[in-house]
Design an enzyme around this catalytic site. Structure first.
Site, PDB file in Angstrom:
ATOM      1  N   ARG A  45       0.848  -1.208   0.000  1.00 28.57           N
ATOM      2  CA  ARG A  45       0.000   0.000   0.000  1.00 28.57           C
ATOM      3  C   ARG A  45       0.878   1.250   0.000  1.00 28.57           C
ATOM      4  NH1 ARG A  45      -2.894  -3.331   3.754  1.00 28.57           N
ATOM      5  NH2 ARG A  45      -2.065  -2.219   5.572  1.00 28.57           N
ATOM      6  N   LYS A 135     -12.330  15.141   4.323  1.00 30.26           N
ATOM      7  CA  LYS A 135     -13.449  14.628   3.525  1.00 30.26           C
ATOM      8  C   LYS A 135     -14.315  13.679   4.336  1.00 30.26           C
ATOM      9  CE  LYS A 135     -13.865  10.961   0.841  1.00 30.26           C
ATOM     10  NZ  LYS A 135     -13.587   9.915  -0.184  1.00 30.26           N
ATOM     11  N   GLU A 176     -19.245  15.325   1.008  1.00 26.75           N
ATOM     12  CA  GLU A 176     -19.506  14.377  -0.090  1.00 26.75           C
ATOM     13  C   GLU A 176     -20.783  13.571   0.135  1.00 26.75           C
ATOM     14  OE1 GLU A 176     -16.416  11.447  -0.802  1.00 26.75           O
ATOM     15  OE2 GLU A 176     -17.440  10.655  -2.554  1.00 26.75           O
ATOM     16  N   LYS A 218     -18.541  17.740  -2.841  1.00 27.54           N
ATOM     17  CA  LYS A 218     -18.103  16.627  -3.703  1.00 27.54           C
ATOM     18  C   LYS A 218     -19.292  15.724  -3.996  1.00 27.54           C
ATOM     19  CE  LYS A 218     -14.902  12.745  -3.995  1.00 27.54           C
ATOM     20  NZ  LYS A 218     -13.533  12.299  -3.729  1.00 27.54           N
TER      21      LYS A 218
HETATM   22  P1  13P Z   1     -14.363   7.672  -7.101  1.00 28.16           P
HETATM   23  O1  13P Z   1     -13.938   8.816  -7.971  1.00 28.16           O
HETATM   24  O2  13P Z   1     -13.670   6.380  -7.412  1.00 28.16           O
HETATM   25  O3  13P Z   1     -15.855   7.554  -6.997  1.00 28.16           O
HETATM   26  O4  13P Z   1     -13.826   7.991  -5.635  1.00 28.16           O
HETATM   27  C1  13P Z   1     -13.986   9.248  -5.127  1.00 28.16           C
HETATM   28  C2  13P Z   1     -14.092   9.169  -3.671  1.00 28.16           C
HETATM   29  O5  13P Z   1     -13.305   9.758  -2.968  1.00 28.16           O
HETATM   30  C3  13P Z   1     -15.188   8.381  -3.082  1.00 28.16           C
HETATM   31  O6  13P Z   1     -15.296   8.688  -1.718  1.00 28.16           O
END
Ligand code: 13P
Length: 342
Positions: A45, A135, A176, A218
């Site tokens: 990772r 986030k 998000e 987001k």
């Molecule tokens: P994806 O662009 O693969 O959807 O991932 C964005 C993300 O941070 C999801 O939490």
């Protein structure tokens, strides 16, 4: 404090640039690694994230990177901690702070995102480790009779609590609310559910005194469900998405940074490009992609150190394509210009 938040939020949506989401949880990165036959060890990772974070030239298109708890504590091969490595390139380090979507009590098939307990203390620690933004992802599923208002509002409330705490800690929150595009639903249904979700999210953000100028949204784009018989084209996706966001996202929010959510790499670029072509808009329209930036790099890498150069070239290409989509300068013909892979 408000001033600092605004500076960081604007820098994250600087022209021509967007965000790399490299914050896959241990479970998600294991799935990604399994798909290329690589064991998910801590060193694998670290090595994979190192490859992405040290790609030369990426900083021309990438303004910030969202890290995972393990990654923000790890270091590049030369011993430099990842946040410092990003700062060297003038890329802003960020951190995912939610603890994942868990079953919502009394609501079959729906989830609520957890992670508020102890969040104030964790935010302080992350700031000390170099993070400047955060986030939190909420998940809204479209299905038979769902999402419920209960699910939407419970998640919106948690998103706003996260955002308020984050701003208190001097960290720009990326809020998000992801409406999943898996399923047979039409684009009209996506529009309706995304509208209900954004309405709840901005009501809660306002009630909880979140400073709109110092945050980013987001969201998902508004697409036909992936298994829907009738698939909307690029122009329709762009038009529906813009109409929905104009109705629900205050102009004070500096930027909307879309997730890719399982779209193909090229569709994610084409959709963002079409939206920017139809501007100007009240907010910057940018990207915060995970899979759509990383998928070709992951495939090229396959866990082999000999493939690092090829993987970096693949990542840089996607970063460049999406950087061009920020100004409507992307076109599918440019996809052929993949840098030579040595
Ligand atoms: P994806 O662009 O693969 O959807 O991932 C964005 C993300 O941070 C999801 O939490």
């Amino acid at each position: 404090m408000a001033g600092e938040l605004e500076v960081v939020a604007s820098a994250l949506v600087a022209p021509g640039k967007g965000i790399l989401a490299a914050d896959e949880s241990s479970g998600t990165i294991e799935k990604r690694f399994t798909s290329i036959g690589v064991e998910s060890t801590e060193e694998n990772r670290r090595g994979y994230r190192d490859l992405l974070l040290t790609t030369e030239g990426a900083a021309d298109h990438i303004s910030g990177v969202i890290l995972y708890d393990e990654t923000i504590r790890q270091s590049s091969a030369d011993g430099t901690a990842f946040p410092a490595k990003l700062n060297e390139q003038e890329i802003i380090p960020g951190i995912k702070v939610d603890k994942g979507a868990k079953p919502l009590a009394g609501a079959a098939g729906e989830t609520v995102t957890e992670g508020l307990d102890g969040l104030r203390e964790r935010l302080e620690e992350y700031r000390g480790l170099g993070a400047r933004f955060t986030k939190w992802r909420a998940v809204i599923t479209i299905g038979d009779g769902i999402p419920s208002e209960y699910c939407i509002w419970t998640n919106a409330h948690a998103l706003a609590r996260f955002a308020a705490l984050s701003q208190e800690a001097g960290l720009v929150p990326i809020v998000e609310p992801e409406v999943l595009m898996d399923g047979t639903h039409t684009i009209e249904r996506s529009f309706d559910v995304t509208s209900r979700t954004l309405h709840a999210v901005f009501t809660e953000l306002r009630d909880q005194r979140v400073h709109f100028e110092g945050m980013l949204l987001k969201p998902n784009m508004i697409l036909s469900g992936y298994e829907c018989q009738e698939q909307a084209g690029v122009e329709q996706v762009a038009a529906e998405t813009i109409t929905c966001f104009r109705r629900h996202v205050p102009a004070a929010v500096p930027g909307i940074v879309f997730l890719s959510g399982g779209q193909t790499d090229e569709a994610a670029s084409a959709h963002l490009n079409a939206m920017n072509l139809s501007g100007p808009h009240p907010w910057e329209l940018s990207f915060s992609y995970g899979r759509a930036l990383q998928a070709p790099a992951l495939k090229a890498w396959r866990g082999d150190p000999d493939n690092v150069t090829a993987a970096q070239a693949a990542y840089l290409h996607r970063a460049r394509m999406n950087g061009l989509a920020r100004s409507g300068s992307y076109s599918p013909e440019l996809e052929a210009q993949v840098p030579a892979q040595t």
